[in-house]
Design a protein around this motif. Structure first.
Motif, PDB file in Angstrom:
ATOM      1  N   CYS A  51       3.509   0.965  -0.547  1.00  0.00           N
ATOM      2  CA  CYS A  51       2.626  -0.123  -0.120  1.00  0.00           C
ATOM      3  C   CYS A  51       1.266  -0.033  -0.805  1.00  0.00           C
ATOM      4  N   GLN A  52       0.790   1.184  -0.971  1.00  0.00           N
ATOM      5  CA  GLN A  52      -0.493   1.395  -1.639  1.00  0.00           C
ATOM      6  C   GLN A  52      -0.441   0.877  -3.070  1.00  0.00           C
ATOM      7  N   GLU A  53       0.648   1.190  -3.771  1.00  0.00           N
ATOM      8  CA  GLU A  53       0.808   0.742  -5.151  1.00  0.00           C
ATOM      9  C   GLU A  53       0.918  -0.773  -5.230  1.00  0.00           C
ATOM     10  N   ILE A  54       1.650  -1.375  -4.288  1.00  0.00           N
ATOM     11  CA  ILE A  54       1.826  -2.831  -4.280  1.00  0.00           C
ATOM     12  C   ILE A  54       0.491  -3.536  -4.080  1.00  0.00           C
ATOM     13  N   ILE A  55      -0.266  -3.099  -3.096  1.00  0.00           N
ATOM     14  CA  ILE A  55      -1.535  -3.769  -2.765  1.00  0.00           C
ATOM     15  C   ILE A  55      -2.550  -3.611  -3.882  1.00  0.00           C
TER      16      ILE A  55
ATOM     17  N   LYS B 262      -4.093   5.753   5.057  1.00  0.00           N
ATOM     18  CA  LYS B 262      -3.843   6.640   6.199  1.00  0.00           C
ATOM     19  C   LYS B 262      -2.487   6.295   6.826  1.00  0.00           C
ATOM     20  N   ASP B 263      -2.035   7.134   7.752  1.00  0.00           N
ATOM     21  CA  ASP B 263      -0.663   7.044   8.250  1.00  0.00           C
ATOM     22  C   ASP B 263      -0.440   6.011   9.358  1.00  0.00           C
ATOM     23  N   GLY B 264      -1.494   5.649  10.114  1.00  0.00           N
ATOM     24  CA  GLY B 264      -1.319   4.917  11.361  1.00  0.00           C
ATOM     25  C   GLY B 264      -0.415   3.702  11.299  1.00  0.00           C
ATOM     26  N   ALA B 265      -0.668   2.777  10.368  1.00  0.00           N
ATOM     27  CA  ALA B 265       0.111   1.542  10.284  1.00  0.00           C
ATOM     28  C   ALA B 265       1.581   1.831  10.028  1.00  0.00           C
ATOM     29  N   PHE B 266       1.856   2.856   9.225  1.00  0.00           N
ATOM     30  CA  PHE B 266       3.222   3.162   8.832  1.00  0.00           C
ATOM     31  C   PHE B 266       3.980   3.869   9.958  1.00  0.00           C
TER      32      PHE B 266
ATOM     33  N   GLU C 167      14.664   5.847   9.385  1.00  0.00           N
ATOM     34  CA  GLU C 167      15.030   6.958   8.504  1.00  0.00           C
ATOM     35  C   GLU C 167      14.203   6.995   7.221  1.00  0.00           C
ATOM     36  N   MET C 168      13.349   6.005   6.997  1.00  0.00           N
ATOM     37  CA  MET C 168      12.522   5.981   5.793  1.00  0.00           C
ATOM     38  C   MET C 168      11.490   7.112   5.834  1.00  0.00           C
ATOM     39  N   ASP C 169      11.122   7.583   4.649  1.00  0.00           N
ATOM     40  CA  ASP C 169      10.105   8.622   4.534  1.00  0.00           C
ATOM     41  C   ASP C 169       8.718   7.987   4.621  1.00  0.00           C
ATOM     42  N   LEU C 170       7.877   8.516   5.511  1.00  0.00           N
ATOM     43  CA  LEU C 170       6.560   7.922   5.741  1.00  0.00           C
ATOM     44  C   LEU C 170       5.707   7.944   4.479  1.00  0.00           C
ATOM     45  N   ASN C 171       5.658   9.081   3.784  1.00  0.00           N
ATOM     46  CA  ASN C 171       4.797   9.193   2.610  1.00  0.00           C
ATOM     47  C   ASN C 171       5.245   8.281   1.478  1.00  0.00           C
ATOM     48  N   GLN C 172       6.564   8.174   1.295  1.00  0.00           N
ATOM     49  CA  GLN C 172       7.061   7.289   0.253  1.00  0.00           C
ATOM     50  C   GLN C 172       6.739   5.825   0.574  1.00  0.00           C
TER      51      GLN C 172
END
Length: 344
Positions: A311-315, A236-240, A301-306
């Protein structure tokens, strides 16, 4: 020469003592009845954990269920005792947020260590050197944001092995749990309403999280939003959003809970001094491995979804193959959604 007893003053003193004793007795009785609800809440938490593991090829055994119950019962009981112990200091300092450091960095950490070690065993923290420096008071601003996968109740106690001080994001209903709800309120953790009209609650989440980050206190998020053993849920988006707003450092953490985490014969196997075949550490406990990944410095300036997908892939890259052999990173099916509602 004798000193005459002042009748009215003596009677007033007796009344004060009598009322004080009555008040202490009444408060003690309320605490006693409040504490008597702990077994009920522990049973509810045990049922929730049982349902999560039931969806895997490794459902909880009777011994595992007993350990889950004791884990919750001890955690709640010790948290309630700790809250009572902290109350005089909290009152002396004028209430408010005056005991947050003691609550976060001392009481919560010691409770997590004690309960986890007693019933589950060890936690191995891999690459602990990657954790940014954290000060108990007057920390560096902005503080980091820690994110981790969430598959079991054990994730909560594991985090305390790695992070010195932090604040959680928790459901409002957690406040109702005797012990943890009280201690988390003293510690200034962030509570949110997950269902219904929660627009104000979400706003409160961001405001309180931002305040903590700017005060140098790290935040810990489970971006999956719920516990799941058999499926890797999308984040989900909250942390990011919090990390982007504050340009904080994100520290991804993978928590690998082994299949025998609850069902191992630990701590009973300590009595005969040997390990079971399926147990993974030198003392026969089910060792949980936490991998600390390289921190990511976030810029607005980073894209939230990217960022979220990265992070999802790393974890998830450090987790073993799913028990059911399927990966759900783009969404949940209707059947999974129903199961999630039942579990929570």
């Amino acid at each position: 020469m004798t000193i005459e007893d002042n009748g009215p003053d003596h009677e007033m003193l007796q009344d004060i003592v009598r009322l004080t004793l009555k008040a202490i007795f009444l408060i003690g009785r309320c605490i006693y009845y409040y504490a008597m609800t702990i077994p009920l809440f522990a049973l509810v938490s045990t049922r929730q954990e049982y349902k999560i593991w039931k969806a895997t090829p490794y459902p909880l055994t009777l011994f595992g269920i007993i350990k889950v119950f004791l884990y919750n019962f001890l955690w709640m009981g010790i948290c309630l005792i700790s809250t009572i112990a902290l109350f005089p200091l909290w009152a002396q300092r004028g209430f408010g947020n005056s005991v947050q450091v003691e609550t976060n960095a001392v009481f919560e950490k010691l409770i997590a260590y004690a309960v986890h070690t007693a019933l589950v065993g060890t936690v191995e923290v891999v690459h602990a050197e990657r954790i940014p420096p954290i000060q108990l008071v007057n920390g560096t601003s902005p503080a980091p944001v820690f994110i981790a996968n969430h598959c079991s109740q054990l994730d909560i106690s594991c985090i305390y092995y790695a992070v010195k001080r932090f604040k959680w994001i928790a459901k409002q209903s957690v406040k109702m749990i005797p012990g943890p709800g009280n201690l988390m309120a003293l510690g200034g953790h962030v509570f949110i309403q997950r269902t219904g009209k929660n627009r104000g609650s979400v706003s409160n989440l961001y405001q309180q999280s931002n305040n903590a980050i700017q005060e140098g206190i790290p935040m810990v998020f489970f971006p999956q939003g719920t516990r799941r053993m058999s499926t890797k849920l999308p984040f989900k988006d909250g942390a990011f959003r919090v990390a982007l707003e504050n340009e904080s450092m994100i520290v991804p953490i993978t928590i690998n809970v082994p299949p025998n985490a609850w069902n191992s014969s630990y701590p009973l196997n300590l009595l005969w001094g040997r390990n079971d075949e399926n147990e993974t550490s030198s003392n026969g406990s089910s060792k949980i491995v936490m991998t600390i990944h390289e921190p990511i410095q976030v810029k607005k300036e980073m894209d939230l979804n990217q960022l979220k997908e990265q992070c999802q892939e790393i974890i998830y890259s450090k987790l073993p193959a799913l028990y059911h052999g399927s990966i759900s990173t783009g969404g949940t099916s209707k059947e999974q959604s129903k199961q999630e509602k039942k579990t929570n």
